[in-house]
Write a protein that holds these residues in place. Structure first.
Motif, mmCIF file in Angstrom:
data_model
loop_
_atom_site.group_PDB
_atom_site.id
_atom_site.type_symbol
_atom_site.label_atom_id
_atom_site.label_comp_id
_atom_site.label_asym_id
_atom_site.label_seq_id
_atom_site.Cartn_x
_atom_site.Cartn_y
_atom_site.Cartn_z
ATOM 1 N N VAL A 101 0.839 -1.196 0.000
ATOM 2 C CA VAL A 101 0.000 0.000 0.000
ATOM 3 C C VAL A 101 0.876 1.249 0.000
ATOM 4 O O VAL A 101 0.594 2.220 -0.700
ATOM 5 N N ARG A 102 1.962 1.222 0.778
ATOM 6 C CA ARG A 102 2.884 2.361 0.802
ATOM 7 C C ARG A 102 3.474 2.601 -0.591
ATOM 8 O O ARG A 102 3.611 3.739 -1.032
ATOM 9 N N ASP A 118 2.172 10.178 -2.570
ATOM 10 C CA ASP A 118 1.456 10.828 -1.471
ATOM 11 C C ASP A 118 2.282 10.819 -0.190
ATOM 12 O O ASP A 118 2.277 11.791 0.566
ATOM 13 N N TYR A 119 3.005 9.721 0.052
ATOM 14 C CA TYR A 119 3.847 9.670 1.242
ATOM 15 C C TYR A 119 5.008 10.661 1.142
ATOM 16 O O TYR A 119 5.436 11.244 2.142
ATOM 17 N N ASP A 177 -7.816 8.185 4.602
ATOM 18 C CA ASP A 177 -8.979 7.523 4.002
ATOM 19 C C ASP A 177 -8.551 6.660 2.821
ATOM 20 O O ASP A 177 -9.027 5.528 2.654
ATOM 21 N N ARG A 178 -7.647 7.195 1.991
ATOM 22 C CA ARG A 178 -7.205 6.441 0.816
ATOM 23 C C ARG A 178 -6.376 5.228 1.212
ATOM 24 O O ARG A 178 -6.465 4.169 0.579
ATOM 25 N N ARG A 195 -7.225 1.407 0.268
ATOM 26 C CA ARG A 195 -6.283 0.486 -0.377
ATOM 27 C C ARG A 195 -6.105 -0.782 0.460
ATOM 28 O O ARG A 195 -6.009 -1.888 -0.091
ATOM 29 N N ILE A 196 -6.035 -0.617 1.782
ATOM 30 C CA ILE A 196 -5.899 -1.786 2.653
ATOM 31 C C ILE A 196 -7.135 -2.667 2.516
ATOM 32 O O ILE A 196 -7.038 -3.899 2.407
#
Length: 454
Positions: A54-55, A61-62, A282-283, A287-288
Protein backbone atom coordinates in the motif's frame (compact mmCIF):
# COMPACT_ATOMS: atom_id res chain seq x y z
CA UNK A 1 -15.24 15.79 2.40
CA UNK A 2 -16.78 15.64 5.85
CA UNK A 3 -15.18 18.05 8.33
CA UNK A 4 -14.25 16.30 11.57
CA UNK A 5 -14.57 18.01 14.94
CA UNK A 6 -10.79 17.85 15.19
CA UNK A 7 -10.35 19.85 11.97
CA UNK A 8 -13.12 22.30 12.84
CA UNK A 9 -11.05 23.38 15.84
CA UNK A 10 -8.33 24.78 13.60
CA UNK A 11 -10.33 26.03 10.59
CA UNK A 12 -10.58 29.83 10.20
CA UNK A 13 -14.05 31.34 10.55
CA UNK A 14 -14.20 32.41 6.91
CA UNK A 15 -13.80 28.78 5.80
CA UNK A 16 -16.61 27.42 7.98
CA UNK A 17 -20.31 27.63 7.13
CA UNK A 18 -21.79 30.81 8.54
CA UNK A 19 -23.87 30.54 11.74
CA UNK A 20 -25.83 33.14 13.74
CA UNK A 21 -23.14 33.36 16.38
CA UNK A 22 -20.22 33.32 13.94
CA UNK A 23 -19.39 36.96 14.70
CA UNK A 24 -18.69 36.07 18.32
CA UNK A 25 -15.80 33.79 17.46
CA UNK A 26 -12.21 34.95 17.72
CA UNK A 27 -9.51 34.33 15.14
CA UNK A 28 -6.57 33.58 17.36
CA UNK A 29 -3.96 31.12 16.18
CA UNK A 30 -3.35 28.32 18.63
CA UNK A 31 0.24 27.02 18.54
CA UNK A 32 -1.12 23.57 19.34
CA UNK A 33 -2.58 23.48 15.82
CA UNK A 34 0.87 22.89 14.34
CA UNK A 35 1.55 20.11 16.84
CA UNK A 36 -1.79 18.55 15.93
CA UNK A 37 -0.93 18.64 12.23
CA UNK A 38 2.54 17.21 12.83
CA UNK A 39 1.01 14.45 14.92
CA UNK A 40 -1.39 13.52 12.10
CA UNK A 41 1.38 13.41 9.49
CA UNK A 42 3.81 11.52 11.74
CA UNK A 43 1.12 8.94 12.50
CA UNK A 44 0.62 8.35 8.78
CA UNK A 45 4.30 7.92 8.01
CA UNK A 46 5.09 5.66 10.95
CA UNK A 47 1.90 3.57 11.08
CA UNK A 48 3.16 -0.06 11.22
CA UNK A 49 -0.25 -1.41 10.17
CA UNK A 50 0.09 -0.09 6.61
CA UNK A 51 1.31 -2.90 4.31
CA UNK A 52 4.39 -2.17 2.23
CA UNK A 53 2.42 -2.77 -0.97
CA UNK A 54 0.00 0.00 0.00
CA UNK A 55 2.88 2.36 0.80
CA UNK A 56 4.43 1.66 -2.59
CA UNK A 57 1.14 2.30 -4.42
CA UNK A 58 0.84 5.66 -2.61
CA UNK A 59 4.54 6.54 -2.74
CA UNK A 60 3.93 10.00 -4.23
CA UNK A 61 1.46 10.83 -1.47
CA UNK A 62 3.85 9.67 1.24
CA UNK A 63 6.56 11.86 -0.26
CA UNK A 64 4.08 14.75 -0.08
CA UNK A 65 3.49 13.97 3.61
CA UNK A 66 7.21 14.26 4.28
CA UNK A 67 7.34 17.52 2.29
CA UNK A 68 4.48 18.89 4.38
CA UNK A 69 6.30 17.97 7.57
CA UNK A 70 9.33 19.90 6.31
CA UNK A 71 7.11 22.87 5.45
CA UNK A 72 5.60 22.88 8.92
CA UNK A 73 9.05 22.62 10.49
CA UNK A 74 10.32 25.65 8.57
CA UNK A 75 7.08 27.63 8.69
CA UNK A 76 6.63 27.65 4.92
CA UNK A 77 3.35 28.48 3.20
CA UNK A 78 2.39 27.66 -0.38
CA UNK A 79 0.01 29.86 -2.38
CA UNK A 80 -1.02 28.38 -5.74
CA UNK A 81 -2.59 30.24 -8.65
CA UNK A 82 -5.35 28.44 -10.54
CA UNK A 83 -7.54 29.22 -13.53
CA UNK A 84 -8.15 28.97 -17.25
CA UNK A 85 -5.54 29.49 -19.90
CA UNK A 86 -4.53 33.13 -20.54
CA UNK A 87 -6.39 34.77 -17.64
CA UNK A 88 -3.09 36.22 -16.42
CA UNK A 89 -2.07 33.78 -13.69
CA UNK A 90 1.67 34.04 -14.32
CA UNK A 91 1.43 37.80 -14.74
CA UNK A 92 -0.33 38.11 -11.39
CA UNK A 93 2.41 36.17 -9.62
CA UNK A 94 5.10 38.21 -11.36
CA UNK A 95 3.39 41.41 -10.23
CA UNK A 96 3.26 40.17 -6.64
CA UNK A 97 6.91 39.11 -6.74
CA UNK A 98 8.00 42.32 -8.45
CA UNK A 99 10.03 40.40 -11.03
CA UNK A 100 9.54 38.35 -14.20
CA UNK A 101 9.87 35.03 -12.42
CA UNK A 102 7.22 33.16 -14.41
CA UNK A 103 6.90 32.95 -18.15
CA UNK A 104 4.05 34.84 -19.79
CA UNK A 105 2.98 34.56 -23.40
CA UNK A 106 -0.02 35.38 -25.62
CA UNK A 107 0.08 31.73 -26.71
CA UNK A 108 -2.14 29.25 -24.90
CA UNK A 109 -0.46 26.69 -22.65
CA UNK A 110 2.77 28.58 -22.00
CA UNK A 111 2.95 27.18 -18.45
CA UNK A 112 3.38 23.42 -18.76
CA UNK A 113 4.53 22.53 -15.25
CA UNK A 114 4.22 23.82 -11.72
CA UNK A 115 6.87 26.39 -10.78
CA UNK A 116 7.36 28.42 -7.63
CA UNK A 117 9.00 31.59 -6.42
CA UNK A 118 9.57 32.96 -2.93
CA UNK A 119 7.54 36.03 -1.99
CA UNK A 120 10.26 37.96 -0.21
CA UNK A 121 8.13 41.08 0.11
CA UNK A 122 6.13 39.44 2.86
CA UNK A 123 8.03 40.16 6.08
CA UNK A 124 7.57 36.77 7.73
CA UNK A 125 9.29 35.05 4.79
CA UNK A 126 8.77 31.41 3.89
CA UNK A 127 5.84 32.20 1.58
CA UNK A 128 6.05 30.62 -1.87
CA UNK A 129 3.91 31.49 -4.88
CA UNK A 130 3.24 28.56 -7.23
CA UNK A 131 2.28 28.88 -10.89
CA UNK A 132 0.19 26.13 -12.48
CA UNK A 133 -0.89 25.20 -16.03
CA UNK A 134 -4.24 26.48 -17.24
CA UNK A 135 -7.37 24.39 -17.18
CA UNK A 136 -9.71 23.81 -20.11
CA UNK A 137 -6.87 23.54 -22.59
CA UNK A 138 -7.03 21.44 -25.75
CA UNK A 139 -4.78 18.35 -25.38
CA UNK A 140 -3.78 19.56 -21.93
CA UNK A 141 -5.44 16.91 -19.74
CA UNK A 142 -2.20 15.99 -17.98
CA UNK A 143 -1.35 19.63 -17.30
CA UNK A 144 -4.88 20.29 -16.06
CA UNK A 145 -4.60 17.31 -13.70
CA UNK A 146 -1.28 18.72 -12.44
CA UNK A 147 -2.89 22.11 -11.80
CA UNK A 148 -5.70 20.54 -9.79
CA UNK A 149 -3.24 18.44 -7.80
CA UNK A 150 -1.08 21.45 -6.91
CA UNK A 151 -4.13 23.51 -5.98
CA UNK A 152 -5.30 20.66 -3.78
CA UNK A 153 -1.99 20.65 -1.90
CA UNK A 154 -1.63 24.42 -1.52
CA UNK A 155 -2.31 26.26 1.74
CA UNK A 156 -4.24 28.95 -0.15
CA UNK A 157 -5.49 29.23 -3.74
CA UNK A 158 -5.66 32.33 -5.94
CA UNK A 159 -8.44 31.46 -8.38
CA UNK A 160 -7.96 33.88 -11.29
CA UNK A 161 -10.61 34.84 -13.85
CA UNK A 162 -10.78 37.65 -16.41
CA UNK A 163 -14.58 37.84 -16.78
CA UNK A 164 -17.67 36.20 -15.36
CA UNK A 165 -17.34 32.53 -14.35
CA UNK A 166 -17.63 29.99 -17.15
CA UNK A 167 -19.16 26.55 -16.61
CA UNK A 168 -15.66 25.02 -16.47
CA UNK A 169 -14.49 27.56 -13.91
CA UNK A 170 -17.57 27.12 -11.75
CA UNK A 171 -17.07 23.37 -11.72
CA UNK A 172 -13.38 23.75 -10.83
CA UNK A 173 -14.19 26.29 -8.13
CA UNK A 174 -16.62 23.83 -6.53
CA UNK A 175 -14.01 21.07 -6.63
CA UNK A 176 -11.42 23.18 -4.82
CA UNK A 177 -13.96 24.49 -2.32
CA UNK A 178 -14.97 20.89 -1.59
CA UNK A 179 -11.36 20.28 -0.49
CA UNK A 180 -11.81 23.12 2.04
CA UNK A 181 -8.91 25.05 0.59
CA UNK A 182 -8.99 28.81 1.31
CA UNK A 183 -9.74 30.65 -1.95
CA UNK A 184 -9.26 34.22 -3.13
CA UNK A 185 -11.28 34.80 -6.31
CA UNK A 186 -9.34 37.37 -8.35
CA UNK A 187 -10.94 39.25 -11.23
CA UNK A 188 -7.88 40.11 -13.30
CA UNK A 189 -7.56 42.45 -16.31
CA UNK A 190 -10.02 44.94 -14.82
CA UNK A 191 -8.32 47.69 -16.85
CA UNK A 192 -10.42 46.46 -19.77
CA UNK A 193 -13.66 47.35 -17.98
CA UNK A 194 -15.31 50.58 -16.93
CA UNK A 195 -16.08 51.08 -13.21
CA UNK A 196 -19.73 50.19 -13.83
CA UNK A 197 -18.75 47.01 -15.71
CA UNK A 198 -16.32 46.06 -12.95
CA UNK A 199 -19.05 46.35 -10.31
CA UNK A 200 -21.46 44.33 -12.43
CA UNK A 201 -18.88 41.57 -12.82
CA UNK A 202 -18.07 41.55 -9.10
CA UNK A 203 -21.77 41.28 -8.26
CA UNK A 204 -22.15 38.38 -10.70
CA UNK A 205 -19.06 36.61 -9.35
CA UNK A 206 -20.42 36.97 -5.81
CA UNK A 207 -23.70 35.35 -6.88
CA UNK A 208 -22.02 32.45 -8.69
CA UNK A 209 -19.47 31.87 -5.91
CA UNK A 210 -21.98 32.13 -3.07
CA UNK A 211 -21.28 29.43 -0.51
CA UNK A 212 -17.89 28.74 -2.11
CA UNK A 213 -15.92 31.96 -1.58
CA UNK A 214 -16.46 34.62 1.08
CA UNK A 215 -17.47 37.90 -0.58
CA UNK A 216 -14.56 39.69 1.12
CA UNK A 217 -12.23 37.39 -0.79
CA UNK A 218 -13.50 38.42 -4.25
CA UNK A 219 -11.08 41.10 -5.39
CA UNK A 220 -9.80 42.81 -8.52
CA UNK A 221 -6.37 43.13 -10.13
CA UNK A 222 -4.67 44.45 -13.21
CA UNK A 223 -1.47 42.42 -13.33
CA UNK A 224 -0.35 43.23 -16.87
CA UNK A 225 -2.39 46.12 -18.31
CA UNK A 226 -2.56 46.42 -22.06
CA UNK A 227 -1.08 49.46 -23.77
CA UNK A 228 -3.47 52.22 -24.70
CA UNK A 229 -3.30 54.85 -27.40
CA UNK A 230 -3.17 58.28 -25.78
CA UNK A 231 -3.55 61.48 -27.80
CA UNK A 232 -1.72 64.50 -26.38
CA UNK A 233 -2.39 68.08 -27.41
CA UNK A 234 0.49 70.49 -26.98
CA UNK A 235 0.28 74.27 -26.38
CA UNK A 236 0.08 74.93 -30.08
CA UNK A 237 -2.88 72.58 -30.48
CA UNK A 238 -0.89 69.86 -32.20
CA UNK A 239 -2.00 66.28 -31.54
CA UNK A 240 0.53 63.60 -30.75
CA UNK A 241 -0.27 59.90 -30.49
CA UNK A 242 1.49 57.91 -27.80
CA UNK A 243 1.12 54.35 -26.55
CA UNK A 244 1.12 54.08 -22.79
CA UNK A 245 0.83 51.15 -20.44
CA UNK A 246 -1.25 51.84 -17.31
CA UNK A 247 0.44 50.97 -14.01
CA UNK A 248 0.21 47.49 -12.59
CA UNK A 249 -2.39 47.25 -9.84
CA UNK A 250 -2.33 44.22 -7.54
CA UNK A 251 -2.70 46.21 -4.34
CA UNK A 252 -6.02 44.66 -3.31
CA UNK A 253 -4.66 41.14 -3.78
CA UNK A 254 -1.52 41.94 -1.83
CA UNK A 255 -3.46 43.62 0.99
CA UNK A 256 -5.90 40.73 1.38
CA UNK A 257 -3.09 38.17 1.34
CA UNK A 258 -1.21 40.07 4.01
CA UNK A 259 -4.31 40.28 6.20
CA UNK A 260 -4.92 36.54 5.95
CA UNK A 261 -1.30 35.50 6.41
CA UNK A 262 -0.75 37.75 9.41
CA UNK A 263 -3.94 36.60 11.12
CA UNK A 264 -4.03 32.93 10.14
CA UNK A 265 -0.82 31.93 8.37
CA UNK A 266 0.15 29.13 10.75
CA UNK A 267 -3.44 27.97 11.00
CA UNK A 268 -3.62 27.63 7.21
CA UNK A 269 -0.51 25.45 7.14
CA UNK A 270 -1.84 23.27 9.97
CA UNK A 271 -5.26 23.05 8.34
CA UNK A 272 -3.85 22.00 4.98
CA UNK A 273 -1.60 19.37 6.55
CA UNK A 274 -4.45 17.97 8.65
CA UNK A 275 -6.83 17.88 5.69
CA UNK A 276 -4.22 16.13 3.57
CA UNK A 277 -3.49 13.65 6.37
CA UNK A 278 -7.20 12.94 6.75
CA UNK A 279 -7.67 12.46 3.01
CA UNK A 280 -4.61 10.23 2.67
CA UNK A 281 -5.66 8.22 5.72
CA UNK A 282 -8.98 7.52 4.00
CA UNK A 283 -7.21 6.44 0.82
CA UNK A 284 -4.80 4.23 2.77
CA UNK A 285 -7.78 2.61 4.45
CA UNK A 286 -9.44 2.06 1.07
CA UNK A 287 -6.28 0.49 -0.38
CA UNK A 288 -5.90 -1.79 2.65
CA UNK A 289 -9.55 -2.79 2.38
CA UNK A 290 -9.12 -3.41 -1.35
CA UNK A 291 -6.06 -5.58 -0.70
CA UNK A 292 -7.95 -7.53 1.96
CA UNK A 293 -10.89 -8.01 -0.36
CA UNK A 294 -8.64 -9.37 -3.10
CA UNK A 295 -7.07 -11.83 -0.65
CA UNK A 296 -10.50 -12.54 0.79
CA UNK A 297 -11.92 -13.46 -2.63
CA UNK A 298 -9.05 -15.89 -3.22
CA UNK A 299 -9.56 -17.38 0.23
CA UNK A 300 -13.34 -17.74 -0.29
CA UNK A 301 -12.86 -19.41 -3.65
CA UNK A 302 -10.37 -21.84 -2.15
CA UNK A 303 -12.80 -22.82 0.61
CA UNK A 304 -15.62 -23.10 -1.93
CA UNK A 305 -13.62 -25.58 -3.98
CA UNK A 306 -12.62 -27.53 -0.87
CA UNK A 307 -16.23 -27.77 0.25
CA UNK A 308 -17.47 -28.62 -3.22
CA UNK A 309 -15.03 -31.52 -3.55
CA UNK A 310 -15.77 -32.79 -0.01
CA UNK A 311 -19.51 -32.77 -0.62
CA UNK A 312 -19.25 -34.30 -4.09
CA UNK A 313 -17.09 -37.21 -2.89
CA UNK A 314 -18.83 -37.91 0.40
CA UNK A 315 -21.31 -40.77 -0.05
CA UNK A 316 -23.03 -40.19 3.31
CA UNK A 317 -25.73 -37.53 2.89
CA UNK A 318 -25.98 -36.32 6.48
CA UNK A 319 -22.23 -36.23 7.03
CA UNK A 320 -21.63 -34.08 3.94
CA UNK A 321 -23.97 -31.41 5.26
CA UNK A 322 -22.19 -31.39 8.62
CA UNK A 323 -18.80 -31.21 6.90
CA UNK A 324 -20.09 -28.32 4.79
CA UNK A 325 -20.93 -26.33 7.90
CA UNK A 326 -17.47 -26.98 9.34
CA UNK A 327 -15.85 -25.66 6.16
CA UNK A 328 -17.95 -22.48 6.32
CA UNK A 329 -16.97 -21.89 9.95
CA UNK A 330 -13.29 -22.34 9.17
CA UNK A 331 -13.57 -19.94 6.24
CA UNK A 332 -15.15 -17.22 8.38
CA UNK A 333 -12.52 -17.65 11.12
CA UNK A 334 -9.81 -17.26 8.48
CA UNK A 335 -11.53 -14.20 6.97
CA UNK A 336 -11.87 -12.55 10.39
CA UNK A 337 -8.11 -12.83 10.93
CA UNK A 338 -7.50 -11.31 7.51
CA UNK A 339 -9.57 -8.28 8.56
CA UNK A 340 -7.90 -8.09 12.00
CA UNK A 341 -11.27 -8.76 13.63
CA UNK A 342 -10.70 -12.32 14.92
CA UNK A 343 -13.75 -14.45 15.69
CA UNK A 344 -13.90 -17.62 17.75
CA UNK A 345 -15.27 -20.77 16.13
CA UNK A 346 -18.45 -20.37 18.16
CA UNK A 347 -18.86 -16.78 16.96
CA UNK A 348 -18.17 -17.89 13.39
CA UNK A 349 -20.73 -20.68 13.80
CA UNK A 350 -23.37 -18.19 14.91
CA UNK A 351 -22.53 -16.04 11.90
CA UNK A 352 -22.98 -19.05 9.60
CA UNK A 353 -26.37 -19.73 11.18
CA UNK A 354 -27.44 -16.12 10.68
CA UNK A 355 -26.39 -16.08 7.03
CA UNK A 356 -27.75 -19.58 6.42
CA UNK A 357 -31.10 -18.64 7.88
CA UNK A 358 -31.45 -15.72 5.48
CA UNK A 359 -30.32 -17.91 2.59
CA UNK A 360 -33.00 -20.51 3.37
CA UNK A 361 -35.65 -17.78 3.35
CA UNK A 362 -34.43 -16.23 0.11
CA UNK A 363 -33.30 -19.30 -1.90
CA UNK A 364 -35.26 -22.26 -0.58
CA UNK A 365 -35.20 -23.95 -4.00
CA UNK A 366 -31.42 -24.29 -3.95
CA UNK A 367 -31.48 -25.87 -0.51
CA UNK A 368 -34.26 -28.19 -1.65
CA UNK A 369 -32.02 -29.42 -4.48
CA UNK A 370 -29.23 -29.92 -1.95
CA UNK A 371 -31.38 -32.10 0.30
CA UNK A 372 -32.91 -33.99 -2.63
CA UNK A 373 -29.40 -34.84 -3.84
CA UNK A 374 -28.59 -36.16 -0.37
CA UNK A 375 -31.74 -38.26 -0.39
CA UNK A 376 -30.85 -39.70 -3.79
CA UNK A 377 -27.48 -40.76 -2.42
CA UNK A 378 -29.11 -42.55 0.48
CA UNK A 379 -31.90 -44.19 -1.56
CA UNK A 380 -29.52 -45.61 -4.17
CA UNK A 381 -27.01 -46.79 -1.58
CA UNK A 382 -24.43 -44.46 -3.09
CA UNK A 383 -24.70 -45.63 -6.73
CA UNK A 384 -26.27 -42.33 -7.79
CA UNK A 385 -23.31 -40.40 -6.37
CA UNK A 386 -21.71 -40.40 -9.79
CA UNK A 387 -24.66 -38.45 -11.10
CA UNK A 388 -25.60 -36.33 -8.09
CA UNK A 389 -22.22 -35.74 -6.41
CA UNK A 390 -20.96 -33.22 -8.96
CA UNK A 391 -24.20 -31.27 -8.98
CA UNK A 392 -24.39 -31.32 -5.20
CA UNK A 393 -20.76 -30.18 -4.95
CA UNK A 394 -21.51 -27.26 -7.25
CA UNK A 395 -24.49 -26.28 -5.10
CA UNK A 396 -22.31 -26.50 -1.98
CA UNK A 397 -19.68 -24.33 -3.69
CA UNK A 398 -22.38 -21.79 -4.56
CA UNK A 399 -23.79 -21.63 -1.03
CA UNK A 400 -20.33 -21.17 0.51
CA UNK A 401 -19.61 -18.43 -1.99
CA UNK A 402 -22.65 -16.54 -0.73
CA UNK A 403 -21.73 -17.19 2.92
CA UNK A 404 -18.23 -15.88 2.21
CA UNK A 405 -19.46 -12.75 0.46
CA UNK A 406 -21.89 -11.96 3.28
CA UNK A 407 -19.30 -12.62 5.99
CA UNK A 408 -16.75 -10.44 4.21
CA UNK A 409 -19.28 -7.59 3.93
CA UNK A 410 -19.98 -7.97 7.68
CA UNK A 411 -16.25 -7.82 8.54
CA UNK A 412 -15.43 -4.99 6.11
CA UNK A 413 -18.08 -2.90 7.87
CA UNK A 414 -16.42 -3.47 11.24
CA UNK A 415 -18.52 -6.52 12.28
CA UNK A 416 -21.75 -4.77 11.39
CA UNK A 417 -24.63 -5.61 9.05
CA UNK A 418 -25.54 -1.97 8.62
CA UNK A 419 -29.00 -0.47 8.86
CA UNK A 420 -30.67 -3.09 6.66
CA UNK A 421 -29.49 -6.09 8.69
CA UNK A 422 -28.30 -9.47 7.36
CA UNK A 423 -31.40 -10.06 5.22
CA UNK A 424 -30.72 -7.00 3.08
CA UNK A 425 -27.02 -7.88 2.74
CA UNK A 426 -27.78 -11.44 1.60
CA UNK A 427 -30.50 -10.20 -0.76
CA UNK A 428 -28.13 -7.67 -2.37
CA UNK A 429 -25.50 -10.38 -2.82
CA UNK A 430 -28.02 -12.75 -4.43
CA UNK A 431 -29.36 -10.02 -6.71
CA UNK A 432 -25.87 -9.10 -7.92
CA UNK A 433 -24.49 -12.61 -8.38
CA UNK A 434 -24.58 -14.38 -11.72
CA UNK A 435 -25.68 -17.83 -10.52
CA UNK A 436 -24.93 -19.60 -13.80
CA UNK A 437 -21.45 -18.11 -13.92
CA UNK A 438 -20.71 -19.11 -10.32
CA UNK A 439 -21.99 -22.66 -10.86
CA UNK A 440 -19.89 -22.95 -14.03
CA UNK A 441 -16.84 -21.75 -12.11
CA UNK A 442 -17.71 -24.22 -9.33
CA UNK A 443 -17.74 -27.20 -11.69
CA UNK A 444 -14.41 -26.13 -13.19
CA UNK A 445 -12.72 -25.63 -9.79
CA UNK A 446 -14.06 -28.97 -8.50
CA UNK A 447 -12.92 -30.75 -11.68
CA UNK A 448 -9.40 -29.31 -11.34
CA UNK A 449 -9.26 -30.29 -7.66
CA UNK A 450 -10.36 -33.84 -8.43
CA UNK A 451 -7.80 -34.12 -11.23
CA UNK A 452 -5.08 -32.82 -8.94
CA UNK A 453 -5.89 -35.38 -6.24
CA UNK A 454 -6.05 -38.33 -8.63
Amino acid sequence: MKISKRLRRIMPDWLLPKSPDASNRTEETNPDHLDLARESLDALINDPRVPESVRESLQHDYEEVQAMLDRLEHGHLHIAVFGRVSVGKSALLNALLGEQRFSTSPLHGETTRAERGQWREYEAGGVFLIDTPGINEVDGEAREALAREVAGRADLVLFVVDSDLTETETRALREIAALHRPILLVLNKVDRYSPAEQQALLDSLARHAEGLVDESNIITASADPAERLVIRVDEDGNEQEEWRRPPVDVGRVKERLWDILQAEGHTLAALNASLFASDLSDRVGERILQARRELGQKLIRNYCATKGVAVALNPVPVADLVAAAVVDVSMIVHLSRLYNLPLTRNEAGELVKTIGGQMMLLMGTVWAVHFISSALKLGSWGFSSLFTGGAQGAVAYYSTWIVGQAAERYLAQGKSWGEGGPKLVVREILDNLDRDSILKQAKEDIRLRLQGSS
